[in-house]
Design a protein around this motif. Sequence first.
Motif, PDB file in Angstrom:
ATOM      1  N   SER A   1       0.813  -1.215   0.000  1.00 57.50           N
ATOM      2  CA  SER A   1       0.000   0.000   0.000  1.00 57.50           C
ATOM      3  C   SER A   1       0.848   1.267   0.000  1.00 57.50           C
ATOM      4  CB  SER A   1      -0.936   0.005   1.219  1.00 57.50           C
ATOM      5  OG  SER A   1      -0.198   0.139   2.420  1.00 57.50           O
TER       6      SER A   1
ATOM      7  N   VAL B   1     -14.756   2.597   9.071  1.00 61.19           N
ATOM      8  CA  VAL B   1     -14.052   3.227   7.949  1.00 61.19           C
ATOM      9  C   VAL B   1     -12.608   2.739   7.901  1.00 61.19           C
ATOM     10  CG1 VAL B   1     -13.194   5.433   7.045  1.00 61.19           C
ATOM     11  CG2 VAL B   1     -15.529   5.245   7.906  1.00 61.19           C
ATOM     12  N   ARG B   2     -12.016   2.541   9.065  1.00 62.13           N
ATOM     13  CA  ARG B   2     -10.641   2.035   9.095  1.00 62.13           C
ATOM     14  C   ARG B   2     -10.579   0.634   8.494  1.00 62.13           C
ATOM     15  NH1 ARG B   2      -7.228  -1.081  11.908  1.00 62.13           N
ATOM     16  NH2 ARG B   2      -5.056  -0.370  12.147  1.00 62.13           N
TER      17      ARG B   2
ATOM     18  N   TRP C   1     -12.570  -0.620   6.242  1.00 61.26           N
ATOM     19  CA  TRP C   1     -12.772  -0.451   4.800  1.00 61.26           C
ATOM     20  C   TRP C   1     -11.489   0.050   4.123  1.00 61.26           C
ATOM     21  CZ3 TRP C   1     -16.699  -1.468   1.365  1.00 61.26           C
ATOM     22  CH2 TRP C   1     -16.596  -0.859   0.109  1.00 61.26           C
ATOM     23  N   ASP C   2     -10.892   1.073   4.719  1.00 65.24           N
ATOM     24  CA  ASP C   2      -9.692   1.663   4.118  1.00 65.24           C
ATOM     25  C   ASP C   2      -8.529   0.675   4.131  1.00 65.24           C
ATOM     26  OD1 ASP C   2     -11.019   3.985   3.596  1.00 65.24           O
ATOM     27  OD2 ASP C   2     -10.205   5.088   5.311  1.00 65.24           O
TER      28      ASP C   2
ATOM     29  N   HIS D   1      -9.040  -1.979   1.428  1.00 64.53           N
ATOM     30  CA  HIS D   1      -8.842  -1.452   0.083  1.00 64.53           C
ATOM     31  C   HIS D   1      -7.410  -0.966  -0.148  1.00 64.53           C
ATOM     32  CE1 HIS D   1     -13.173  -1.766  -0.173  1.00 64.53           C
ATOM     33  NE2 HIS D   1     -13.112  -1.445  -1.450  1.00 64.53           N
ATOM     34  N   ASP D   2      -6.755  -0.464   0.893  1.00 61.82           N
ATOM     35  CA  ASP D   2      -5.369  -0.020   0.734  1.00 61.82           C
ATOM     36  C   ASP D   2      -4.462  -1.179   0.338  1.00 61.82           C
ATOM     37  OD1 ASP D   2      -5.880   2.605   1.263  1.00 61.82           O
ATOM     38  OD2 ASP D   2      -5.126   2.585   3.326  1.00 61.82           O
TER      39      ASP D   2
ATOM     40  N   ARG E   1      -5.707  -0.735  -3.737  1.00 64.57           N
ATOM     41  CA  ARG E   1      -4.615   0.210  -3.965  1.00 64.57           C
ATOM     42  C   ARG E   1      -3.297  -0.546  -4.197  1.00 64.57           C
ATOM     43  NH1 ARG E   1      -2.585   5.461  -2.168  1.00 64.57           N
ATOM     44  NH2 ARG E   1      -0.448   5.259  -1.366  1.00 64.57           N
TER      45      ARG E   1
ATOM     46  N   ALA F   1     -16.412  -5.406   3.083  1.00 64.85           N
ATOM     47  CA  ALA F   1     -15.128  -4.776   2.721  1.00 64.85           C
ATOM     48  C   ALA F   1     -14.284  -5.713   1.863  1.00 64.85           C
ATOM     49  CB  ALA F   1     -14.370  -4.374   3.985  1.00 64.85           C
TER      50      ALA F   1
ATOM     51  N   THR G   1     -13.497  -5.197  -2.272  1.00 69.70           N
ATOM     52  CA  THR G   1     -12.139  -4.997  -2.774  1.00 69.70           C
ATOM     53  C   THR G   1     -11.739  -6.118  -3.739  1.00 69.70           C
ATOM     54  OG1 THR G   1      -9.935  -4.270  -2.111  1.00 69.70           O
ATOM     55  CG2 THR G   1     -10.799  -6.182  -0.983  1.00 69.70           C
TER      56      THR G   1
END
Length: 679
Positions: free
Chosen positions: A478, A517-518, A520-521, A524-525, A529, A568, A572
């Motif tokens: 990431s 949110v953490r 999810w991020d 995806h990170d 990403r 999540a 992704t």
Amino acid sequence: MTDNTTAAALVARSNRLGADPRNTNYAGGNTSAKGSDTDPVTGDRVELLWVKGSGGDLGTLTPAGLAVLRLDRLRALVDVYPGVDREDEMVAAFDYCLHGKGGAAPSIDTAMHGLVDAPHVDHLHPDSGIALATAADGEELTRRCFGDRVAWVGWRRPGFQLGLDIAAIKAANPRAIGCVLGGHGITAWGDTSEECEAHSSEIIRTAEEFLARHGSPEPFGAVVPGREPLPEAERRARAAAIFPAVRGLASTDHPQVGHFTDTDVVLDFLSREKLAALAGLGTSCPDHFLRTKVKPLVVDLPGTAGVEEVVARLAELHAAYREDYRAYYERHATPDSPAMRGADPAIVLVPGVGMFSFGRTKQTARVAGEFYVNAINVMRGAESVSTYRPIPESEKFRIEYWALEEAKLARMPEPKPLATRVALVTGAGSGIGKAIAERLAAEGACVVVSDLDGQRAAAVAEGIGDADVAIGVAADVSDEAAVERAFAEAVLAFGGVDLVVNNAGLSISKPLLETTVRDWDLQHDVMARGSFLVSRAAAKVMVEQGVGGDIVYISSKNGVFAGPNNVAYGATKADQAHQVRLLAAELGPHGIRVNGVNPDGVVRGSGIFAGGWGAQRAAVYGVKEEDLGAYYAKRTLLGREVLPEHVAAAVFALTAGDLSQTTGLHVPVDSGVAAAFLR
């Protein structure tokens, strides 16, 4: 001595000599011992020669690497020797001199060892000895250096006649302990194995001392402004930036793996005013130029030149090199010569940066570079006391395109399916990624094992093999800078990247209302990403190489099948699945294929499942965690559990060549999950 004692002593001597690079280069030279054994047919004692066989290396020689021949039959060949024009026939005749099963295939130098009247003989390629052998006045320098203790033998192509020449020299010089072979190396002899080894060492060390005492301090001339070595960090960054383009050019005729060398010896040579002239003369010792080609490609730009300028100039110089090599071939080829094997350089020299060497494997690329370092040392020694004068170009051609060399190449085993390919696998410290890395290496690829945990990556790489096969790199996929560093390490290790597997991942199994949110991020990170960053870095290298490539995404059936409490992870994975399609469409014109693998849950050996995902999914399905693999298997059409090696097999199938026209495909490896069928 008994036959076993003779062979054991010879192997031990060979290993000691070969372990010191001052004595000989990798796979260079040969050693022998004479003794006796029982004839397996008559029961009589017969005189035998044990000699290092063709293609072996002294430093790693074992008894299996020795050829064993009957001396009476070998010496009888003198009476039927048809002359230098029919040398090749003599090597074939060695097979009829073998004792018992004969051991390894006899080499071209067998005659030297059998015909020289000494119980023990060493033939070596020390830099100091070859420096005298390639000096314009080498014979006089040999006399000054050794007196009558070491004789001079003028250049003769390796073979039966050279064996006769050295035998005659020894007979005519009873005080001599050995000889310097013009353009080639040294030969020493002794009544015992210990004495022979001592004589070899004496010749080598005496030559070293002579060169050190009488040699000029700057034999390559003055440093040319602008060619000074760049600072290390800048130098290696520059090397990583241009290496893929260099490798692509060097792979015009045949795919090649690369090796980078920026030792002080190399950088000093590249900075000096005699660089172009000496490099243009090429190497001399047959062992050297068979691996480095007749001469290297030299970039005629200062080290401070920009990357784009260097790459553009490389393309021009490469075209000129190929024309020059073809002209060399056509100057010397006869109707009986083998076809031209390839016109690309094996050695590329870039002032201020270093040396790029190439071969069909990482080991051969590395060894080619080591041989050119030997050649630099030889040129330095010869120029320090005289003028470097290698053997004539015509003689180099005779050896490079020798029928015997062609036969040696023909005996090499067929390459594995992924030979010459460099693979980088993310998340390869465990589970699926580890299995993929191991499978790709087993199929011939050089593998870069990438993982967030650098120690784990290094351990997996070490388990696969040495640095010629696999290296470990730490990388957070990431992190853009970390990804760029990982690819730079891969490029510096092997010359480029041809096959990239986006496998790094993690999983957080929660219902929608509990997913933060953490969560999810983070999901995806790492995967969305991370796959984007890795694929972008991979595409950059592959486009610069210009030879195509493969990018494989380890996606999931969850990219197609909607399961509970998995928003999540599933989202992704769908992102990754569509990246496959998008990149397949974009990168196809560059010959880069992009495909995906959709596994079902891989429980055994999985880092993700061991990290808590297994417990979470088991709770969702209401089963014990240890029963999760069996649960997944029961819901499939085949009723079988999916293992890491099954996913690795799919990656191999996609990249080994049989599916060369396939891109944009997702291959299910799920034992048949009907809900995840692609539509």
